[in-house]
Design a protein around this motif. Structure first.
Motif, mmCIF file in Angstrom:
data_model
loop_
_atom_site.group_PDB
_atom_site.id
_atom_site.type_symbol
_atom_site.label_atom_id
_atom_site.label_comp_id
_atom_site.label_asym_id
_atom_site.label_seq_id
_atom_site.Cartn_x
_atom_site.Cartn_y
_atom_site.Cartn_z
ATOM 1 N N LEU A 20 39.884 81.821 13.248
ATOM 2 C CA LEU A 20 41.202 81.524 12.689
ATOM 3 C C LEU A 20 41.475 80.028 12.713
ATOM 4 N N ILE A 21 42.044 79.544 11.604
ATOM 5 C CA ILE A 21 42.404 78.131 11.477
ATOM 6 C C ILE A 21 43.913 78.001 11.607
ATOM 7 N N VAL A 22 44.355 77.106 12.471
ATOM 8 C CA VAL A 22 45.780 76.872 12.703
ATOM 9 C C VAL A 22 46.160 75.519 12.105
ATOM 10 N N GLY A 23 47.291 75.479 11.389
ATOM 11 C CA GLY A 23 47.806 74.196 10.934
ATOM 12 C C GLY A 23 47.742 73.945 9.449
ATOM 13 N N ALA A 24 47.387 74.953 8.648
ATOM 14 C CA ALA A 24 47.374 74.767 7.194
ATOM 15 C C ALA A 24 48.810 74.577 6.686
ATOM 16 N N ASP A 25 48.925 74.149 5.449
ATOM 17 C CA ASP A 25 50.258 73.985 4.865
ATOM 18 C C ASP A 25 51.012 75.308 4.930
ATOM 19 N N GLY A 26 52.255 75.231 5.341
ATOM 20 C CA GLY A 26 53.070 76.426 5.539
ATOM 21 C C GLY A 26 53.158 76.839 6.992
ATOM 22 N N GLU A 27 52.311 76.267 7.835
ATOM 23 C CA GLU A 27 52.347 76.613 9.265
ATOM 24 C C GLU A 27 53.612 76.043 9.904
ATOM 25 N N SER A 28 54.212 76.839 10.786
ATOM 26 C CA SER A 28 55.423 76.428 11.486
ATOM 27 C C SER A 28 55.346 76.917 12.925
ATOM 28 N N GLN A 52 38.015 82.935 17.845
ATOM 29 C CA GLN A 52 37.793 81.493 17.786
ATOM 30 C C GLN A 52 38.995 80.856 17.103
ATOM 31 N N LEU A 53 39.648 79.943 17.781
ATOM 32 C CA LEU A 53 40.805 79.234 17.249
ATOM 33 C C LEU A 53 40.482 77.761 17.108
ATOM 34 N N THR A 54 40.719 77.218 15.932
ATOM 35 C CA THR A 54 40.556 75.780 15.727
ATOM 36 C C THR A 54 41.719 75.258 14.905
ATOM 37 N N LEU A 55 41.946 73.963 15.002
ATOM 38 C CA LEU A 55 42.929 73.317 14.148
ATOM 39 C C LEU A 55 42.303 72.987 12.801
#
Length: 480
Positions: free
Chosen positions: A367-375, A395-398
């Motif tokens: 999973l990718i965290v921080g794409a446009d729309g993330e809050s 797996q979590l990444t920015l």
């Protein structure tokens, strides 16, 4: 008059000879030292890098993340070992593994001295990904002071040669197999070019066996094989999919030869397939999976959720010894451009996760965290979901805009990239301006998510899922 001539030879190439003519003795000493071969030193810039100290303290010391980080750090440098197999026999080769922690001056000394200071390197070739490229550049400058030709290749050099050229004598772009022997020949002629670029036509049918013996006496815990280079998709965040050219598959006989070479080193080896998306091609994967099964391999790879649509293939994957597959679920708030046929809604991908695990294979949900729309709210919802998610591993990444990707170009053009060098491009550090939060807020929310998702209780729940999957696999095997 009698004459007596005798000679003795030393191990160092010296010789002592004398002639006796009557009462006269004539002694002659000669020293013949073999001219050493030119030496190539390969430098692998390895080691997990995280620039954010708070995340180191809060997250990466947790068992779940530490386990995967340890596995990644144990992977051998497949690219360099493969290139080494194409180096002419007229060269000596040495491998240096940088851990990312040792002081750079000490790494430079190790490169220059090697196993013997009597034969320093003629060429030092670095392989570096984006977060280690600046460290490689600093070490290169230290080495260059000693009349050594320094070279850099790999994805970062291919994507941004202009960043590398001030710090290295030679920049190699694209497939190293196509250019490296020519580079060494030019060095011996004294006419190396400043850059070499492959055209993407290298066939994996010509792949040589990696030089595993360069790793020394201790076999690595995990070996790597590439069954496919590139990917038919062009996800906007992916730095590897098409950087080296079109997607190409390795013929089954070459895959089997590499697997046999590894099995000769270690029985029932742990294998990581160094692919971007192993099952994305239209090839018949049966022979490759049969090879893995015949060698008793236990293995890990990356793919997308669509393998769940092929029950027969899924069963072959499970039977061949696959222990875990990383499945790119990507962002919970944004669908990246370029995902092609693997683009799907959240519910469809989760159904696929369940199907894959029911076949006896642990899913590592990426999973990718921080794409446009993330809050803040969406990150909290993601944390709530992961408390009960079916995946056996996470797996979590920015979101990280690596050079060469369309994501990088978009953020660069919109002036959203934050100042600083590439050492921050670690997948765990914010390097751009988010659209819904400040960079600091996103970093803090990500750190808190890491701590929540990888706390011991949450990891224990996923470990229990993995245990159930392994038990199911053993039971199914016993019934056969």
């Amino acid at each position: 008059m009698e004459t007596d001539s005798r000679s003795e030879f030393g191990r160092d190439g010296s010789s002592l000879s004398w002639n006796v003519q009557g009462d006269d003795v004539v002694i002659q000493f000669t020293m013949e030292v073999p001219v050493p071969k030119p030496k190539l030193t390969l430098v692998s810039m390895s080691g997990l890098r995280v620039g954010h100290e708070e995340l180191l303290q809060r997250g990466l010391k947790l068992p779940g993340l530490a386990r995967r980080a340890s596995a990644l750090s144990q992977l051998p440098p497949l690219g360099l070992l493969t290139i080494a197999a194409l180096v002419p026999e007229s060269w000596d080769i040495e491998l240096v593994m940088d851990d990312g922690v040792t002081p750079e001056c000490e790494v430079a000394d190790q490169i220059l001295s090697g196993t013997t200071s009597l034969n320093p390197p003629r060429v030092v070739a670095f392989s570096a990904l984006t977060p280690s490229a600046d460290r490689a550049a600093r070490i290169s400058r230290l080495v260059q002071r000693h009349n050594v030709t320094t070279v850099i290749g790999g994805l970062h050099a291919t994507a941004t040669p202009e960043h590398c050229r001030p710090h290295f004598d030679v920049v190699v772009q694209g497939d190293g197999e196509s250019t490296f022997a020519n580079l060494l020949a030019d060095v011996m002629e004294g006419t190396p070019a400043a850059s070499y670029r492959a055209d993407g036509s290298f066939s994996l049918a010509d792949s040589p066996l990696p030089r595993w013996e360069l790793l020394g006496k201790n076999s690595p815990p995990r070996y790597t094989i590439q069954s496919m280079r590139g990917c038919p998709w062009a996800c906007s965040f992916c730095a590897a999919s098409r950087m080296l050219g079109p997607a190409r598959v390795k013929p089954d006989d070459r895959f089997e030869a590499e697997l046999q070479a590894i099995s000769d080193q270690q029985s029932r080896p742990w294998i990581e397939l160094a692919d971007d998306n192993t099952f994305a091609s239209g090839r018949d994967h049966g022979p490759m999976l049969e090879s893995l099964q015949n060698h008793g391999a236990r293995w890990f790879t990356e793919s997308d959720w669509r393998i769940a649509k092929k029950p027969r293939l899924l069963q072959q994957i499970a039977d061949s010894g696959c222990r875990q597959i990383l499945i790119g679920l990507e962002s919970s708030v944004f669908r990246y451009p370029g995902m092609g046929a693997k683009n799907a809604d959240w519910e469809r991908m989760l159904e696929a996760v369940v199907a894959i695990q029911e076949a006896g294979i642990v899913v590592n949900g990426c999973l990718i965290v921080g794409a446009d729309g993330e809050s803040k709210e969406s990150i909290t919802r993601l944390g709530d979901f992961l408390e009960e998610a079916p995946m056996g591993e996470i797996q979590l990444t920015l979101q990280t805009p690596f050079p060469g990707t369309s994501l990088y170009k978009t953020l660069l053009q919109s002036e959203r990239l934050l100042p600083g060098d590439f050492s921050r491009y670690t997948l765990f550090d914010v390097v751009y301006q988010p659209d819904q939060m400040t960079a600091e807020q996103l970093q803090n929310e990500f750190n808190a998510l890491i701590e929540r998702v990888f706390r011991p209780e949450a990891q224990a729940r996923r470990d229990s899922i993995q245990k159930k999957i392994r038990s199911f696999r053993r039971a199914a095997r016993d019934q056969v």
